[in-house]
Design a protein around this motif. Structure first.
Motif, mmCIF file in Angstrom:
data_model
loop_
_atom_site.group_PDB
_atom_site.id
_atom_site.type_symbol
_atom_site.label_atom_id
_atom_site.label_comp_id
_atom_site.label_asym_id
_atom_site.label_seq_id
_atom_site.Cartn_x
_atom_site.Cartn_y
_atom_site.Cartn_z
ATOM 1 N N HIS A 153 0.838 -1.213 0.000
ATOM 2 C CA HIS A 153 0.000 0.000 0.000
ATOM 3 C C HIS A 153 0.868 1.257 0.000
ATOM 4 O O HIS A 153 0.642 2.194 -0.769
ATOM 5 N N SER A 198 3.889 1.551 -0.925
ATOM 6 C CA SER A 198 4.617 1.646 -2.186
ATOM 7 C C SER A 198 3.746 2.282 -3.277
ATOM 8 O O SER A 198 4.209 3.084 -4.086
ATOM 9 N N ARG A 199 2.489 1.922 -3.263
ATOM 10 C CA ARG A 199 1.578 2.489 -4.273
ATOM 11 C C ARG A 199 1.373 3.984 -4.051
ATOM 12 O O ARG A 199 1.315 4.764 -4.998
ATOM 13 N N GLU A 202 4.432 5.564 -5.347
ATOM 14 C CA GLU A 202 4.414 5.646 -6.809
ATOM 15 C C GLU A 202 3.537 6.806 -7.278
ATOM 16 O O GLU A 202 3.903 7.592 -8.144
ATOM 17 N N GLU A 203 2.357 6.921 -6.655
ATOM 18 C CA GLU A 203 1.420 7.953 -7.085
ATOM 19 C C GLU A 203 1.993 9.352 -6.834
ATOM 20 O O GLU A 203 1.911 10.244 -7.680
ATOM 21 N N ARG A 229 8.843 3.226 -1.849
ATOM 22 C CA ARG A 229 8.513 2.243 -2.892
ATOM 23 C C ARG A 229 9.576 1.144 -2.932
ATOM 24 O O ARG A 229 9.275 -0.036 -3.022
#
Ligand SMILES: N/C(=N\CCC[C@H](N)C(=O)O)N[C@@H](CC(=O)O)C(=O)O
Length: 742
Positions: free
Chosen positions: A530, A532-533, A536-537, A575
């Motif tokens: 979670h 990491s996402r 990324e965003e 990430r």
């Protein structure tokens, strides 16, 4: 084609080449052995032998009529053959093989061939035990000349061995069992004090030294007694394939590096024989103390003692306190002894806290360090502390306590990040951002709605950890080595004192399993994914292409070469760290997969990944919170980007549904509207009523209340949607839940 007992073909034996996948010597040509290390090629080349025998059995199986016809059919249809068919021979070959009856060898035939082999080997030479296995079987007490002086329990570098009393006599039933020759059918009663797995027969000193020397020279490593014994046994075996493969490996090494010591030592055989014979002492590299003494370096455990101790000492002392109290309560020790033990533990605790405690590698682990130090401090009473206790139940109790604490720490960090996100969301209550699916513009959403989606995920992450904590919180202490104890201990008391829910019910389960570690690491991994996402965003949104958020300088780094750059490193690291958290889970999963029940030393390896995962996830959460507190969303840039992508198209479709148009029809109508916009290079909201009517007469003036992203967002009303009413309500709920004051 005959096969050796090790499943290799006799032609393979003749060539002496390794034909595994890594060898690259297909077509029966001599090839580069895949296994440079002759020790490996002797015992367990992953490709050789096994691969061969597999392909043999495959080809047999593949001759089964159904498989053959599948192959032919595939070829006829000119289709890509399946994985299964690929491993088969050509269709022509298979046609030939079709006449053979496809079957696996029966069990009986296996025995028959074994019998033949046995007969043949009886004619040649009996299996000769390795000399070192005769004199020093694995797990037997070491040979007298190698036996370290048995120190008193106080200063012993290892746990007091059950094989010796304090006076040094052997009195353990286990030891005497080992020393008693196994009796029964086919077993010879031993006349020797040291039990050997095979009766001594004939020794082959010359041959034995050759093999050892070759392997030691080739690997550059001194072999342990057990490795040496295995090699000797292979050498003395009648299976000459082992010898030939060893020799071919040696030839290969000599060919490859004529200047290496390998060649010189092989040439200088006599010297090497003496050296090899003199170096039989097992270095025991896996034990810190002995490895140190042997000067070979602590290969496996050196870093662990201190690292493990740093993490576990407090829990270990807590367990010892509870255990001592229970021993006194049950009358197994006196209250006087208990008080002395507790006093000693207090002193050790203070020493550790002050950084004055010496963690001795030769004491193997945290338990032995603390117990030995306690004995040094308070003497005899401390020797009673290990009553009805083993390191097996100690370590797992320590670990469960450690996990419990670690979970509590992670839960706090999760909450901190949630608070940061809610505060961030509160700053941008009305900011509409493009919502993406497939990373393509989809529908307009409120930024708080997006940020609260992270909060929800984190809440589930916390929930998983809380669930896991419930299962962690059972007490293994008192399970002892694996079987419990005949002494009248009170496991409920220790469980209660250590704030566990209850003692674990099954002593074998208690010391065996690390499912609580796995569950914990799995929960961490999901949380890490979670994070990491989010990372990324945010990295994406910080890019020039998006330009939706700007991290403050405090959470950005520059470039050593490009002066203009501002990198969102922290979230990239978040990430990146997720990889190790997932890797830690994989490590422990694989660690556990082959373990027989009860404690196995492999389990010592669970600590590094466990500690690493927790350290990583705590760091990730902290960084995420800090980043969230130090970013700003670029409202203007976001707003100016909103017209792109017809984000209000789905709301327009919903408008038509409200007018009684079936959704599939409305979808098609809106599609035509969007096409019109594209041709006119305008937004949906810019279409004239005539334009809309031309597409479909159902449109009326009220349509404009649905067009444009603001209108579109306001039309969302379903529970949990991005409609501002919904989002405001959710934001308020979260503020209350997280205790954020207005
Ligand atoms: N060696 C051993 N357990 C070590 C457990 C602690 C170890 N440092 C670990 O981290 O797993 N088990 C012995 C019993 C004992 O030493 O208490 C056995 O079962 O034979």
């Amino acid at each position: 084609m005959s096969t050796t007992p090790r499943g290799r073909s006799s032609s393979r034996r003749r060539t002496g080449c390794c034909k595994c996948a890594g060898g690259g010597g297909g077509g029966g040509k001599p090839s580069t052995p895949c296994c440079f290390n002759p020790l490996r090629s002797l015992f367990r080349c992953p490709g050789r032998g096994r691969g061969r025998s597999r392909s043999r059995s495959h080809s047999r199986n593949r001759t089964a009529p159904s498989s053959v016809s599948a192959d032919i059919a595939t070829e006829q249809q000119g289709q890509e053959p399946s994985f299964f068919v690929y491993s088969m021979g050509s269709a022509a070959e298979n046609k030939k093989k079709k006449h053979r009856k496809a079957r696996l060898p029966s069990i009986r035939s296996c025995f028959r061939s074994k019998k033949k082999e046995r007969k043949a080997s009886a004619r040649r030479q009996p299996l000769t035990p390795a000399p070192s296995m005769v004199t020093h079987p694995p797990r037997s007490p070491p040979a007298p000349e190698n036996t370290p002086a048995v120190a008193s329990g106080v200063t012993s570098t290892q746990p007091p061995s059950p094989a010796f009393t304090e006076t040094g006599n052997v009195n353990s039933p286990a030891t005497s069992d080992r020393r008693t020759a196994p009796t029964g059918p086919g077993k010879q009663p031993s006349t020797d004090s040291a039990w050997a797995p095979f009766p001594p027969q004939r020794q082959q000193p010359k041959q034995q030294v050759d093999g050892l020397q070759i392997v030691e020279v080739a690997t550059g490593e001194r072999l342990s007694a057990h490795e040496a014994a295995l090699i000797e046994m292979v050498e003395s075996s009648t299976d000459d394939s082992a010898e030939s493969s060893m020799k071919s490996s040696l030839e290969f090494i000599n060919e490859q590096s004529p200047q290496t010591p390998v060649k010189r030592m092989v040439a200088d055989r006599e010297t090497a024989v003496v050296k090899a014979a003199a170096s039989r002492e097992a270095p025991r590299r896996w034990l810190n103390g002995n490895a140190g003494k042997a000067g070979t370096g602590a290969r496996f455990t050196e870093p662990l003692v201190v690292a493990e101790a740093n993490e576990l000492w407090a829990h270990d002392i807590a367990c010892s306190r509870a255990h001592a109290a229970m021993l006194a309560d049950t009358g197994l020790i006196t209250t006087g002894d208990r008080d002395i033990i507790l006093e000693g533990l207090d002193q050790i605790e203070k020493q550790i806290q002050d950084g004055k405690f010496e963690w001795r590698k030769d004491r193997e682990d945290v338990h032995m360090n603390i117990e030995a130090a306690l004995i040094e401090k308070v003497g005899e009473p401390a020797k009673k502390l290990h009553t009805a206790r083993s390191r097996n139940d100690q370590i797992v109790t320590d670990l469960r306590l450690w996990c419990r604490d670690a979970i509590d720490k992670i839960l706090i960090r999760i909450k901190q990040f949630q608070v940061s996100l809610v505060l961030l969301a509160s700053k941008y209550v009305d900011l509409i951002v493009p919502g993406y699916t497939h990373l393509q513009r989809a529908q307009p959403v409120l930024l708080p709605h997006l940020l609260l989606s992270y909060v929800e995920q984190l809440e589930r992450d916390a929930g998983r950890l809380i669930d896991c904590r419930e299962r962690v919180n059972f007490c293994p202490l008192g399970a002892c080595a694996l079987a419990g104890t005949g002494l009248p201990i009170d496991r409920f008391k220790t469980a209660k004192d250590l704030k566990f829910t209850a003692p674990m019910k099954n002593s074998i389960d208690a010391v065996s399993d690390r499912d609580f570690v796995l569950e914990f690491l799995a929960a961490n991994s999901i949380a890490a994914i979670h994070l990491s996402r989010i990372g990324e965003e945010w990295v994406l949104w910080a890019s020039e292409e998006f330009g939706f958020l700007t991290p403050s300088d405090s959470v950005s780094t520059g470039s050593s070469i490009m002066p203009q750059k501002k990198n969102p490193d922290p979230m990239e690291l978040v990430r990146g760290k997720s990889a190790r958290v997932v890797g830690d889970l994989m490590t422990v999963l694989v660690l556990c997969k082959g373990l027989p029940q009860a404690y196995n030393r492999d389990l010592q390896e669970d600590k590094e990944p466990l500690f690493d995962s927790v350290k990583a996830i705590l760091g990730m959460l902290e960084v995420c919170s800090e980043f969230a507190q130090n970013i700003s969303f670029n409202s203007k840039r976001i707003q100016s980007s909103l017209p792109a992508g017809y984000l209000d198209a789905t709301t327009l479709a919903d408008y038509l549904v409200k007018k009684g148009v079936p959704f599939r029809t409305s979808h098609e109508i809106v599609g035509r509207c969007v096409a019109l916009c594209v041709s006119k290079n305008c937004q949906l909201t810019e279409l004239e009523m005539d334009d809309l009517k031309a597409v479909h007469p159902v449109f009326e003036a009220d349509v404009y209340a649905y067009l444009g992203v603001e209108n579109a967002v306001n039309k969302f009303i379903s529970y949990g949607s991005t409609g501002s009413e919904q989002v405001k309500k959710q934001l308020e709920d979260w503020r209350v839940q997280l205790g954020i004051n207005p």
